[in-house]
Design a protein around this motif. Structure first.
Motif, PDB file in Angstrom:
ATOM      1  N   UNK A   1      10.582  -0.908  -0.773  1.00 63.63           N
ATOM      2  CA  UNK A   1      11.138  -0.931  -1.823  1.00 63.63           C
ATOM      3  C   UNK A   1      11.004  -2.026  -2.812  1.00 63.63           C
ATOM      4  N   UNK A   2      10.838  -3.345  -2.077  1.00 55.69           N
ATOM      5  CA  UNK A   2      10.753  -4.513  -2.884  1.00 55.69           C
ATOM      6  C   UNK A   2       9.373  -4.499  -3.493  1.00 55.69           C
ATOM      7  N   UNK A   3       8.579  -4.177  -3.049  1.00 57.20           N
ATOM      8  CA  UNK A   3       6.926  -4.162  -3.497  1.00 57.20           C
ATOM      9  C   UNK A   3       7.070  -3.146  -4.524  1.00 57.20           C
ATOM     10  N   UNK A   4       7.769  -1.986  -4.406  1.00 56.06           N
ATOM     11  CA  UNK A   4       7.625  -0.972  -5.805  1.00 56.06           C
ATOM     12  C   UNK A   4       8.399  -1.455  -6.656  1.00 56.06           C
ATOM     13  N   UNK A   5       9.464  -2.486  -6.540  1.00 59.83           N
ATOM     14  CA  UNK A   5      10.130  -2.932  -7.805  1.00 59.83           C
ATOM     15  C   UNK A   5       9.360  -3.931  -8.555  1.00 59.83           C
TER      16      UNK A   5
ATOM     17  N   UNK B   1       0.837  -1.236  -0.008  1.00 60.87           N
ATOM     18  CA  UNK B   1       0.143  -0.112   0.107  1.00 60.87           C
ATOM     19  C   UNK B   1       0.854   0.908   0.138  1.00 60.87           C
ATOM     20  N   UNK B   2       1.971   1.271   0.854  1.00 61.48           N
ATOM     21  CA  UNK B   2       3.069   2.362   0.710  1.00 61.48           C
ATOM     22  C   UNK B   2       3.396   2.651  -0.677  1.00 61.48           C
ATOM     23  N   UNK B   3       3.863   1.466  -1.244  1.00 62.01           N
ATOM     24  CA  UNK B   3       4.671   1.556  -2.435  1.00 62.01           C
ATOM     25  C   UNK B   3       3.634   1.846  -3.493  1.00 62.01           C
ATOM     26  N   UNK B   4       2.197   1.616  -3.690  1.00 57.92           N
ATOM     27  CA  UNK B   4       1.505   1.944  -4.459  1.00 57.92           C
ATOM     28  C   UNK B   4       1.082   3.547  -4.412  1.00 57.92           C
ATOM     29  N   UNK B   5       1.059   4.077  -3.083  1.00 64.39           N
ATOM     30  CA  UNK B   5       0.619   5.415  -2.941  1.00 64.39           C
ATOM     31  C   UNK B   5       1.805   6.456  -3.329  1.00 64.39           C
TER      32      UNK B   5
ATOM     33  N   UNK C   1       3.318   5.749 -12.250  1.00 69.16           N
ATOM     34  CA  UNK C   1       2.862   4.601 -12.727  1.00 69.16           C
ATOM     35  C   UNK C   1       1.895   4.936 -13.941  1.00 69.16           C
ATOM     36  N   UNK C   2       0.944   5.790 -13.821  1.00 65.38           N
ATOM     37  CA  UNK C   2       0.304   5.909 -14.879  1.00 65.38           C
ATOM     38  C   UNK C   2       0.855   7.125 -16.019  1.00 65.38           C
TER      39      UNK C   2
ATOM     40  N   UNK D   1       5.924  -3.795  -8.740  1.00 67.08           N
ATOM     41  CA  UNK D   1       5.038  -3.023  -9.060  1.00 67.08           C
ATOM     42  C   UNK D   1       5.292  -2.596 -10.600  1.00 67.08           C
ATOM     43  N   UNK D   2       6.776  -2.094 -10.375  1.00 61.34           N
ATOM     44  CA  UNK D   2       7.329  -1.211 -11.602  1.00 61.34           C
ATOM     45  C   UNK D   2       7.380  -2.471 -12.686  1.00 61.34           C
TER      46      UNK D   2
END
Length: 294
Positions: free
Chosen positions: A261-265, A78-82, A88-89, A267-268
């Motif tokens: 950071x791992x979740x953001x990677x 949730x933090x990474x997506x925020x 992202x878009x 998602x990316x």
């Protein structure tokens, strides 16, 4: 008079031959063991990436990086997506136009340079290919001056312009090889006999049979634009840039949140993974379509 009836020759039916199975010997065991070993080596970082993204702060450490989370949580996601949602878009607004525009320009260049020969065509093709060998670092400052002089808005519009320009050489090379070896000359001659000019032949006849080449260039350009960081850091910022800059800001803080950071990677990397899953079955076929003359 006796009539002798000669029977028709017997038609020999040949049963399809079955391929003999090779015995599963020591060589096969070694081959599969090495394949499994290499697969595990490749998947080890992905395992750590996924497992860490679901851990809380107390579970993260060097000694516990291989352990499963004691308490599974999606707070880091949730933090990474925020942090990455807006960029992202924005990155879709970058990668999709870049993939389509550079592919269309490359297809037009490849068709002209392969089928509509003119004096100096080889020189023009060589000069276009020369753009593939220019390092990004060598032109970064002049490039920034050019986009400033042209008045292109900073951020995504600037990056679309730059990636389209830098994508033209590789797209031209792919389509030139594809048209030169795959599209028959008789098809072009038939269009000429029917009175079709250059643009009509390209739009009505060539483009509909160019899907294998477009698959290759779209995957290539989409991935290049999505994963770019060097152009993005010079020509945009965290407020108007792509997701790679936002991910660097998320992971490069003074007190980094490793789980986020791992979740953001993950998602990316998800969009490029989806593109390869959807179009990957045609990717190799598109690459090989221009390698052998039919």
């Amino acid at each position: 008079m006796t009539t002798v009836t000669v029977p028709p020759p017997a038609v020999e039916t040949l049963a399809p031959r079955r391929k003999a199975r090779r015995p599963f010997g020591p060589a096969s065991i070694v081959k599969y063991a090495l394949a499994i070993l290499f697969l595990l080596i490749v998947l080890m970082p992905l395992y750590v990436l996924i497992v860490t993204s679901f851990k809380s702060g107390g579970d993260i450490g060097v000694t516990s990086q291989w352990n499963l989370p004691e308490h599974w949580t999606t707070a880091s996601w949730a933090k990474a997506w925020t942090s990455l949602r807006d960029s992202f878009f924005r990155t879709f607004q970058l990668a999709i136009p870049v993939a389509l525009i550079s592919s269309l320009i490359g297809a037009a260049n490849g068709f002209v340079l392969s089928r509509w020969r003119f004096p100096g065509a080889d020189v023009v093709f060589t000069l276009i290919l020369f753009g593939m060998f220019i390092p990004y670092q060598a032109v970064m400052i002049p490039l920034r001056d050019i986009v400033t002089t042209l008045g292109i808005p900073p951020g995504i519009p600037t990056l679309v312009f730059v990636h389209c320009i830098y994508g033209i050489p590789i797209c031209t090379l792919i389509f030139r090889n594809y048209y030169a070896t795959t599209v028959p000359e008789e098809l072009i001659e038939a269009a000429r006999v029917d009175g079709a000019g250059l643009l009509r032949t390209f739009s009505r006849i060539i483009l509909p049979i160019s899907m294998p080449g477009f698959v290759v260039t779209i995957i290539w350009q989409f991935t290049s634009a999505w994963n770019d960081y060097l152009f993005a850091i010079f020509l945009s910022n965290t407020r108007n840039g792509p997701i790679t800059i936002a991910l660097n800001a998320l992971a490069g803080a003074q007190s980094p949140d490793y789980a986020a950071s791992m979740a953001g990677a993950l998602i990316t990397s998800l969009p490029t993974l989806v593109v390869y899953v959807l179009l990957g079955r045609w990717f190799i076929g598109g690459l090989m379509a221009g390698s052998v003359k039919s």
